[in-house]
Scaffold this motif. Structure first.
Motif, PDB file in Angstrom:
ATOM      1  N   TYR A  70       0.811  -1.224   0.000  1.00  0.00           N
ATOM      2  CA  TYR A  70       0.000   0.000   0.000  1.00  0.00           C
ATOM      3  C   TYR A  70       0.846   1.277   0.000  1.00  0.00           C
ATOM      4  N   LEU A  76      -8.465   3.613  -3.632  1.00  0.00           N
ATOM      5  CA  LEU A  76      -9.917   3.529  -3.444  1.00  0.00           C
ATOM      6  C   LEU A  76     -10.640   3.814  -4.762  1.00  0.00           C
ATOM      7  N   LEU A 125     -10.230   0.916  -7.074  1.00  0.00           N
ATOM      8  CA  LEU A 125     -11.109  -0.193  -6.688  1.00  0.00           C
ATOM      9  C   LEU A 125     -12.538   0.074  -7.162  1.00  0.00           C
ATOM     10  N   GLU A 168     -12.695  -0.534 -10.822  1.00  0.00           N
ATOM     11  CA  GLU A 168     -12.599  -1.966 -11.103  1.00  0.00           C
ATOM     12  C   GLU A 168     -13.931  -2.667 -10.856  1.00  0.00           C
ATOM     13  N   THR A 202     -18.538  11.036  -0.067  1.00  0.00           N
ATOM     14  CA  THR A 202     -18.512   9.716   0.577  1.00  0.00           C
ATOM     15  C   THR A 202     -17.071   9.182   0.591  1.00  0.00           C
ATOM     16  N   ILE A 247     -14.930   8.318   3.914  1.00  0.00           N
ATOM     17  CA  ILE A 247     -14.280   7.013   4.154  1.00  0.00           C
ATOM     18  C   ILE A 247     -12.804   7.234   4.500  1.00  0.00           C
ATOM     19  N   LYS A 250     -12.503   8.748   8.039  1.00  0.00           N
ATOM     20  CA  LYS A 250     -12.741   7.721   9.062  1.00  0.00           C
ATOM     21  C   LYS A 250     -11.520   6.790   9.178  1.00  0.00           C
ATOM     22  N   THR A 251     -10.997   6.373   8.017  1.00  0.00           N
ATOM     23  CA  THR A 251      -9.864   5.448   8.006  1.00  0.00           C
ATOM     24  C   THR A 251      -8.645   6.088   8.668  1.00  0.00           C
ATOM     25  N   LEU A 301      -8.096  -7.373   7.535  1.00  0.00           N
ATOM     26  CA  LEU A 301      -7.316  -6.726   6.467  1.00  0.00           C
ATOM     27  C   LEU A 301      -6.199  -7.632   5.957  1.00  0.00           C
ATOM     28  N   VAL A 318     -22.103   1.562  -0.333  1.00  0.00           N
ATOM     29  CA  VAL A 318     -20.971   1.522   0.587  1.00  0.00           C
ATOM     30  C   VAL A 318     -21.158   2.595   1.661  1.00  0.00           C
ATOM     31  N   PRO A 319     -21.249   2.189   2.915  1.00  0.00           N
ATOM     32  CA  PRO A 319     -21.417   3.202   3.957  1.00  0.00           C
ATOM     33  C   PRO A 319     -20.141   4.017   4.173  1.00  0.00           C
ATOM     34  N   ALA A 320     -20.305   5.281   4.519  1.00  0.00           N
ATOM     35  CA  ALA A 320     -19.152   6.167   4.706  1.00  0.00           C
ATOM     36  C   ALA A 320     -18.302   5.744   5.902  1.00  0.00           C
ATOM     37  N   THR A 321     -18.857   4.885   6.749  1.00  0.00           N
ATOM     38  CA  THR A 321     -18.099   4.440   7.920  1.00  0.00           C
ATOM     39  C   THR A 321     -17.176   3.268   7.594  1.00  0.00           C
ATOM     40  N   MET A 322     -17.220   2.831   6.339  1.00  0.00           N
ATOM     41  CA  MET A 322     -16.407   1.673   5.943  1.00  0.00           C
ATOM     42  C   MET A 322     -14.926   2.048   5.929  1.00  0.00           C
ATOM     43  N   ASN A 323     -14.113   1.075   6.278  1.00  0.00           N
ATOM     44  CA  ASN A 323     -12.669   1.255   6.273  1.00  0.00           C
ATOM     45  C   ASN A 323     -12.153   1.165   4.821  1.00  0.00           C
ATOM     46  N   ALA A 324     -11.354   2.149   4.415  1.00  0.00           N
ATOM     47  CA  ALA A 324     -10.864   2.181   3.033  1.00  0.00           C
ATOM     48  C   ALA A 324     -10.096   0.901   2.670  1.00  0.00           C
ATOM     49  N   PHE A 325      -9.320   0.386   3.621  1.00  0.00           N
ATOM     50  CA  PHE A 325      -8.502  -0.791   3.316  1.00  0.00           C
ATOM     51  C   PHE A 325      -9.361  -2.053   3.160  1.00  0.00           C
ATOM     52  N   GLU A 326     -10.489  -2.090   3.861  1.00  0.00           N
ATOM     53  CA  GLU A 326     -11.421  -3.222   3.678  1.00  0.00           C
ATOM     54  C   GLU A 326     -11.909  -3.243   2.231  1.00  0.00           C
ATOM     55  N   LEU A 327     -12.224  -2.056   1.738  1.00  0.00           N
ATOM     56  CA  LEU A 327     -12.692  -1.963   0.354  1.00  0.00           C
ATOM     57  C   LEU A 327     -11.593  -2.346  -0.626  1.00  0.00           C
ATOM     58  N   ILE A 328     -10.409  -1.751  -0.408  1.00  0.00           N
ATOM     59  CA  ILE A 328      -9.285  -1.987  -1.321  1.00  0.00           C
ATOM     60  C   ILE A 328      -8.937  -3.475  -1.388  1.00  0.00           C
ATOM     61  N   SER A 329      -9.008  -4.140  -0.237  1.00  0.00           N
ATOM     62  CA  SER A 329      -8.589  -5.546  -0.206  1.00  0.00           C
ATOM     63  C   SER A 329      -9.551  -6.463  -0.958  1.00  0.00           C
ATOM     64  N   THR A 330     -10.672  -5.917  -1.439  1.00  0.00           N
ATOM     65  CA  THR A 330     -11.572  -6.750  -2.249  1.00  0.00           C
ATOM     66  C   THR A 330     -11.178  -6.735  -3.728  1.00  0.00           C
ATOM     67  N   SER A 331     -10.122  -6.001  -4.067  1.00  0.00           N
ATOM     68  CA  SER A 331      -9.723  -5.925  -5.483  1.00  0.00           C
ATOM     69  C   SER A 331      -9.351  -7.289  -6.047  1.00  0.00           C
TER      70      SER A 331
END
Lengths: 213, 26
Positions: free
Chosen positions: A116, A133, A136, A139, A148, A152, A155-156, A183, B2-15
């Motif tokens: 990363y 992001l 992704l 993709e 939004t 995100i 928050k992260t 993760l 996708v909720p705004a409270t989601m962790n960016a890395f959780e999303l990225i790791s679904t690639s």
């Protein structure tokens, strides 16, 4: 073995003896041999030069050689440990080793951090996370409003960037991952535990018996 | 969605590009 090995070395530049690769990794000699079957198939898919180039890597990942993907590019760069623009067999085995179920969490955390940290600055920066992001979302053909995406990221970074300097260092990353273990799921490939079953054809080429006895 | 409270890395790791399991699928 000598004749076999020299022939393999000629056809596969950078090929290392399975027993050496096994000693440095979580793979048995037989598993290294099995990985060689996989390596041969990937490295011969476009140009039969015994090395994996980026196109072949993408073809193996996506079954489509034209598909560009920043994550696949980043993984390729990390596999290409010698920075030659190609992956030789030693690179392949050592990089895949990180994904072995028996390898330490520490190694997996470190690899994910480097993955990363796209610019190699020693930090995961907000603009890098934003770029990933957006990639992704493209993709997966998802659309999110800019606010939004920013929410995100806010928050992260609120969760991960403990000292709030706008970037995540390795100790912050370790802490963050320990609180969010999911993760690291992408860092373990269950296939690697049972690879000799996945690639049984290796048995016909194996040197294991010669080495083990 | 996708909720705004989601962790960016959780999303990225679904690639798909990070899913090396597909290397093993013939």
């Amino acid at each position: 073995m000598g004749r076999f090995q020299s022939k393999v070395t000629r056809q596969y530049p950078g090929h290392e003896v399975p027993i050496v690769l096994s000693s440095e990794t979580a793979f048995s000699v037989g598993e290294v041999e099995a990985l060689f079957e996989l390596f041969k198939s990937i490295s011969g898919s476009v140009i039969d030069d015994g090395l994996i180039n980026k196109e072949e890597f993408q073809l193996a990942l996506f079954k489509n050689r034209k598909k560009e993907n920043i994550f696949a590019n980043r993984i390729f760069d990390l596999f290409d440990a010698k920075k030659k623009g190609v992956i030789d067999f030693g690179d392949f085995v050592r990089a895949l080793n990180v994904f072995h179920p028996n390898v330490s969490q520490e190694d997996k955390i470190d690899f994910a951090f480097r993955l990363y940290d796209m610019d190699g600055t020693g930090f995961i920066e907000r603009n890098e996370v934003k770029q990933m992001l957006i990639a992704l979302l493209c993709e997966s053909e998802m659309k999110l409003a800019d606010e939004t995406i920013e929410a995100i990221l806010d928050k992260t970074f609120l969760d991960a960037d403990m000292n709030q300097d706008g970037k995540i260092d390795i100790s912050e990353w370790k802490n963050f991952v320990s609180r969010n273990p999911s993760l690291l799921k992408i860092m373990t490939l269950p296939y690697l535990r049972d690879i000799t079953t996945t690639f049984p054809s290796f048995i016909f080429h194996s040197e294991v018996d010669e080495i083990a006895t | 969605s996708v909720p705004a409270t989601m962790n960016a890395f959780e999303l990225i790791s679904t690639s798909q590009g990070l899913n090396l399991g597909s290397l093993f699928e013939k």
